[in-house]
Design a protein around this motif. Sequence first.
Motif, PDB file in Angstrom:
ATOM      1  N   ALA A 162       0.436  -1.138   0.247  1.00 20.58           N
ATOM      2  CA  ALA A 162      -0.132   0.019   0.177  1.00 20.58           C
ATOM      3  C   ALA A 162       0.958   1.104  -0.040  1.00 20.58           C
ATOM      4  CB  ALA A 162      -0.955   0.026   0.909  1.00 20.58           C
ATOM      5  N   ASN A 163       1.392   1.282  -0.788  1.00 21.67           N
ATOM      6  CA  ASN A 163       2.756   2.419  -0.879  1.00 21.67           C
ATOM      7  C   ASN A 163       3.695   2.920  -0.069  1.00 21.67           C
ATOM      8  OD1 ASN A 163       3.409   4.825  -2.958  1.00 21.67           O
ATOM      9  ND2 ASN A 163       1.883   5.566  -1.904  1.00 21.67           N
ATOM     10  N   LYS A 164       3.528   1.197   0.892  1.00 23.65           N
ATOM     11  CA  LYS A 164       4.501   2.002   1.702  1.00 23.65           C
ATOM     12  C   LYS A 164       6.104   0.600   2.432  1.00 23.65           C
ATOM     13  CE  LYS A 164       5.033   1.270   6.833  1.00 23.65           C
ATOM     14  NZ  LYS A 164       6.080   0.670   6.876  1.00 23.65           N
ATOM     15  N   VAL A 165       6.791   1.285   2.333  1.00 24.41           N
ATOM     16  CA  VAL A 165       8.064   0.395   2.663  1.00 24.41           C
ATOM     17  C   VAL A 165       8.027  -0.694   3.479  1.00 24.41           C
ATOM     18  CG1 VAL A 165      10.526   0.181   2.956  1.00 24.41           C
ATOM     19  CG2 VAL A 165       9.708   1.684   0.607  1.00 24.41           C
ATOM     20  N   CYS A 166       8.132  -1.166   3.213  1.00 22.55           N
ATOM     21  CA  CYS A 166       7.516  -2.503   4.540  1.00 22.55           C
ATOM     22  C   CYS A 166       8.900  -3.574   4.797  1.00 22.55           C
ATOM     23  CB  CYS A 166       6.516  -2.658   4.537  1.00 22.55           C
ATOM     24  SG  CYS A 166       5.801  -3.755   3.717  1.00 22.55           S
ATOM     25  N   PRO A 210      18.887  13.471  -1.642  1.00 19.32           N
ATOM     26  CA  PRO A 210      16.549  12.622  -2.217  1.00 19.32           C
ATOM     27  C   PRO A 210      16.512  13.481  -1.140  1.00 19.32           C
ATOM     28  CG  PRO A 210      18.982  11.436  -0.574  1.00 19.32           C
ATOM     29  CD  PRO A 210      20.039  12.871  -1.318  1.00 19.32           C
ATOM     30  N   LYS A 211      14.845  13.284  -1.365  1.00 17.76           N
ATOM     31  CA  LYS A 211      14.079  13.088  -0.291  1.00 17.76           C
ATOM     32  C   LYS A 211      14.611  12.897   0.782  1.00 17.76           C
ATOM     33  CE  LYS A 211       8.503  13.118   0.762  1.00 17.76           C
ATOM     34  NZ  LYS A 211       8.279  12.870   0.183  1.00 17.76           N
ATOM     35  N   LEU A 212      14.835  12.922   2.120  1.00 17.89           N
ATOM     36  CA  LEU A 212      15.016  11.936   3.200  1.00 17.89           C
ATOM     37  C   LEU A 212      14.312  11.169   3.993  1.00 17.89           C
ATOM     38  CD1 LEU A 212      17.254  14.999   5.016  1.00 17.89           C
ATOM     39  CD2 LEU A 212      17.946  13.165   3.789  1.00 17.89           C
ATOM     40  N   PHE A 213      12.597  10.853   3.553  1.00 19.20           N
ATOM     41  CA  PHE A 213      12.285  10.164   4.219  1.00 19.20           C
ATOM     42  C   PHE A 213      10.955  10.093   3.706  1.00 19.20           C
ATOM     43  CE2 PHE A 213       8.644  13.539   4.550  1.00 19.20           C
ATOM     44  CZ  PHE A 213       9.366  14.064   4.440  1.00 19.20           C
ATOM     45  N   GLY A 214      10.581   8.606   3.091  1.00 21.84           N
ATOM     46  CA  GLY A 214       9.033   8.229   2.306  1.00 21.84           C
ATOM     47  C   GLY A 214       8.486   6.857   3.385  1.00 21.84           C
ATOM     48  N   ASN A 215       7.658   6.721   3.049  1.00 18.27           N
ATOM     49  CA  ASN A 215       6.592   5.818   4.149  1.00 18.27           C
ATOM     50  C   ASN A 215       7.258   4.917   4.280  1.00 18.27           C
ATOM     51  OD1 ASN A 215       4.106   7.368   3.507  1.00 18.27           O
ATOM     52  ND2 ASN A 215       3.832   7.090   1.362  1.00 18.27           N
ATOM     53  N   GLY A 216       7.900   4.204   5.802  1.00 18.83           N
ATOM     54  CA  GLY A 216       8.148   3.789   5.962  1.00 18.83           C
ATOM     55  C   GLY A 216      10.075   4.091   5.409  1.00 18.83           C
ATOM     56  N   LYS A 250       4.102  10.748   7.230  1.00 15.24           N
ATOM     57  CA  LYS A 250       3.530  12.400   8.084  1.00 15.24           C
ATOM     58  C   LYS A 250       5.158  12.362   8.907  1.00 15.24           C
ATOM     59  CE  LYS A 250      -0.746  13.456   9.758  1.00 15.24           C
ATOM     60  NZ  LYS A 250      -1.551  12.812  10.360  1.00 15.24           N
ATOM     61  N   ALA A 251       4.510  11.214  10.005  1.00 13.98           N
ATOM     62  CA  ALA A 251       5.548  10.877  10.816  1.00 13.98           C
ATOM     63  C   ALA A 251       7.216  11.467  11.077  1.00 13.98           C
ATOM     64  CB  ALA A 251       5.155   9.317  11.916  1.00 13.98           C
ATOM     65  N   LEU A 252       7.604  10.226   9.969  1.00 17.78           N
ATOM     66  CA  LEU A 252       8.464   9.847   9.420  1.00 17.78           C
ATOM     67  C   LEU A 252       9.125  11.128   9.075  1.00 17.78           C
ATOM     68  CD1 LEU A 252       9.877   6.498   8.330  1.00 17.78           C
ATOM     69  CD2 LEU A 252      10.107   7.619  10.569  1.00 17.78           C
ATOM     70  N   LYS A 253       8.804  12.486   8.857  1.00 16.92           N
ATOM     71  CA  LYS A 253       9.384  14.024   8.121  1.00 16.92           C
ATOM     72  C   LYS A 253      10.147  14.527   9.665  1.00 16.92           C
ATOM     73  CE  LYS A 253       7.254  17.861   6.137  1.00 16.92           C
ATOM     74  NZ  LYS A 253       8.266  18.664   6.397  1.00 16.92           N
ATOM     75  N   ARG A 254       9.572  14.108  10.826  1.00 18.35           N
ATOM     76  CA  ARG A 254      10.239  14.516  12.066  1.00 18.35           C
ATOM     77  C   ARG A 254      11.724  14.021  11.552  1.00 18.35           C
ATOM     78  NH1 ARG A 254      10.718  17.496  15.622  1.00 18.35           N
ATOM     79  NH2 ARG A 254      11.625  17.223  17.003  1.00 18.35           N
ATOM     80  N   ALA A 269      13.603  10.449  15.584  1.00 15.05           N
ATOM     81  CA  ALA A 269      12.371  10.254  14.124  1.00 15.05           C
ATOM     82  C   ALA A 269      12.185   8.462  14.321  1.00 15.05           C
ATOM     83  CB  ALA A 269      12.649  10.484  12.325  1.00 15.05           C
ATOM     84  N   ILE A 270      12.793   8.048  13.923  1.00 16.49           N
ATOM     85  CA  ILE A 270      12.185   6.346  14.156  1.00 16.49           C
ATOM     86  C   ILE A 270      10.420   6.421  15.489  1.00 16.49           C
ATOM     87  CG2 ILE A 270      12.579   4.085  14.765  1.00 16.49           C
ATOM     88  CD1 ILE A 270      14.191   3.862  11.882  1.00 16.49           C
ATOM     89  N   LYS A 271      11.492   6.323  16.527  1.00 19.77           N
ATOM     90  CA  LYS A 271      10.663   7.010  17.683  1.00 19.77           C
ATOM     91  C   LYS A 271      10.185   7.223  18.044  1.00 19.77           C
ATOM     92  CE  LYS A 271      11.428   8.048  22.828  1.00 19.77           C
ATOM     93  NZ  LYS A 271      11.898   8.919  23.360  1.00 19.77           N
ATOM     94  N   PHE A 272       9.656   8.237  17.368  1.00 16.72           N
ATOM     95  CA  PHE A 272       8.820   9.820  17.353  1.00 16.72           C
ATOM     96  C   PHE A 272       7.488   8.599  16.722  1.00 16.72           C
ATOM     97  CE2 PHE A 272       6.600  12.732  15.288  1.00 16.72           C
ATOM     98  CZ  PHE A 272       5.891  13.484  15.620  1.00 16.72           C
ATOM     99  N   ALA A 273       8.304   7.961  15.563  1.00 19.96           N
ATOM    100  CA  ALA A 273       7.072   7.442  14.600  1.00 19.96           C
ATOM    101  C   ALA A 273       6.727   6.248  15.299  1.00 19.96           C
ATOM    102  CB  ALA A 273       7.784   6.653  13.351  1.00 19.96           C
ATOM    103  N   PHE A 274       7.494   5.742  16.456  1.00 18.72           N
ATOM    104  CA  PHE A 274       6.593   4.135  17.324  1.00 18.72           C
ATOM    105  C   PHE A 274       5.271   4.934  17.816  1.00 18.72           C
ATOM    106  CE2 PHE A 274       9.588   1.417  15.087  1.00 18.72           C
ATOM    107  CZ  PHE A 274       8.444   0.442  15.025  1.00 18.72           C
ATOM    108  N   GLU A 275       5.637   5.942  18.793  1.00 20.34           N
ATOM    109  CA  GLU A 275       4.967   6.240  19.930  1.00 20.34           C
ATOM    110  C   GLU A 275       3.769   7.053  18.930  1.00 20.34           C
ATOM    111  OE1 GLU A 275       8.572   8.635  22.297  1.00 20.34           O
ATOM    112  OE2 GLU A 275       7.667  10.233  20.904  1.00 20.34           O
ATOM    113  N   LYS A 276       3.369   7.362  17.527  1.00 20.36           N
ATOM    114  CA  LYS A 276       2.628   7.865  17.701  1.00 20.36           C
ATOM    115  C   LYS A 276       1.411   6.680  16.651  1.00 20.36           C
ATOM    116  CE  LYS A 276       3.244  12.587  17.421  1.00 20.36           C
ATOM    117  NZ  LYS A 276       1.929  13.024  17.789  1.00 20.36           N
ATOM    118  N   GLY A 277       2.326   5.994  16.466  1.00 18.21           N
ATOM    119  CA  GLY A 277       1.963   4.612  15.447  1.00 18.21           C
ATOM    120  C   GLY A 277       1.882   5.338  14.546  1.00 18.21           C
ATOM    121  N   ASP A 278       2.924   5.540  13.916  1.00 24.28           N
ATOM    122  CA  ASP A 278       2.463   6.419  12.483  1.00 24.28           C
ATOM    123  C   ASP A 278       3.907   5.988  11.557  1.00 24.28           C
ATOM    124  OD1 ASP A 278       1.776   7.599   9.800  1.00 24.28           O
ATOM    125  OD2 ASP A 278       1.745   8.906  10.902  1.00 24.28           O
TER     126      ASP A 278
END
Lengths: 98, 447
Positions: free
Chosen positions: B145-149, B307-313, B358-362, B345-354
């Motif tokens: 779904a358009n996210k690296v997983c 590069p863009k420094l972040f993407g989905n996942g 949107k979260a990894l832009k951190r 940034a990853i810690k932030f994403a886990f806190e948000k559960g996202d």
Amino acid sequence: MVKEFKVNIDEKISSVKFFVDEEFQHLKIKDQRVCNQCKAKFCLNFCPAGVYRLDHQNKILINYQACLECGSCRIGCPSKNIDWSYPRGGFGVNYKFG
Amino acid sequence: MPLEKKGQPMGKYKYDVVIVGGGPAGLSAGIKLVEKGFKTLLIERGRFCGAKNLFGGIIYTSSIKEIVPEFPEVDNFPAERPVTEEGYFFISKDGVVKILHTKRDPKESYTALRAKFDAFLSDYAIKKGLDIAVKTRVLDLIWEANKVCGVIVDRPTSLEDKTPASIEAKVVVLAEGVNRVLTERAGLVDRTVEPSEVVLAVKEVLQLPKGEMEARLGLGENRGLAIELMGEVTLGLPGTGFLYTNKNTLSFGVGIFLNKLMDLNLKPYEILERAKALSYLRELFNGAETLEYGAHLIPEWGIKAFPKLFGNGVLVVGDAAGLVNPLFREGTNLAIYSGLMASEAIKFAFEKGDFTEKALKRYEELFKESYIYKDMLMIKDLKAILLSNSQLFQVYPELMYQICHLYFSAQGRAKRDVIREILAIIRRKRGLLGLVRDFLKLGRILW
């Protein structure tokens, strides 16, 4: 401008440790015809390992076993005619100093 | 748990975070992530972390302390010599002008060799709880779904199923180095790198007869030299040479923009050998044995081609992002800082559960708050200026030598005549206006 200054690259490469992958050639030419038509053949010179050479019929040969995996040919080939990847995990250059 | 054995199945693995690449960027991200309690796997294609890596090089204590607080007081000290003398050698055909700075605090930076240094960081990381899979190459990213997983690696899924194994992860950190292949696949860059955006460096580790290195360079025990060389050492082409003292060896190399090598059809190892034959260096290297030759690209595309420094996942750190500051010899330290910011940034994403962008832009926000962003902005035009002003590399080292030569040797005549001759040389070589223009151009970068 720059006079000839011969250096034996094979001698330099012999100082480097490699784990050669005999089963997978990680650098390939996509279309030999593109190379035949390429006048500049930059790869013969800029490759720091002398991986690209001409055979007696002026065909490009790839001595991938000596590749230092720097990526210059991926960027420097003007026709993007090199199918470039790293060697398989565990193979290829293995620096002792780095 | 180092996953050593080639061909060992990897299908059953599932991680919070997967890191691609075991250099300083990936390892520092890994150390910080396991410290924060995330189940993290680092994948390295070499036989050990450091096996594929090469730099000048210097490591900076302040950055290493962020991941190894006790550094430099560690067992199996991974560096070579403290940098006590550093500066520039301007090399002309006739001789050398040296600008050397003796440091007050020798523990600020050390010379190092990457096979040893990166391996030290990886041992440290394993002790902290990071899983490292060596001899493993990441083939591709897994998308959902358009996210690296996750990632697909060149190991079998199981003993029965020989298809490449998939490893799931909430976030994938790309620390793949200058050849940013997966970053391209992640859709974070819209074009491939140009030859004018990378410097090709070739290097040798040279060994002199015992005691000779110290004698020739005037070095005491536990004192080290880190020198950038400019001028004839690169045939006056945009680029630099470097000379660093290791414990018992010298690191010497030259780095030149790939497009300049191509323009002139030059072989990098011939430039290296020419440099070694220049009068001053020939004496220094007399009787030296080459222990190892190597080559590496330096990502000098700068912030304009980031590069863009972040993407989905997905996040990009270190060389893959282009985090080097050639003007100030920074690289491994920036890699480490980017790894730290990625872990935050990853810690932030886990806190948000996202785990979407949107979260990894951190990560980008943290980057933009850092000094690194300010520095990268400061040097954004450096590459263009260096490439279009090759006189900087050709004329000035020669000019400096001739001026010094006159200044230091002209005895027995009126000094006003000497100064007139110096001014005449400047006029002939560059012109006073040219000199002012060059200073302004470089000055605009620096202030």
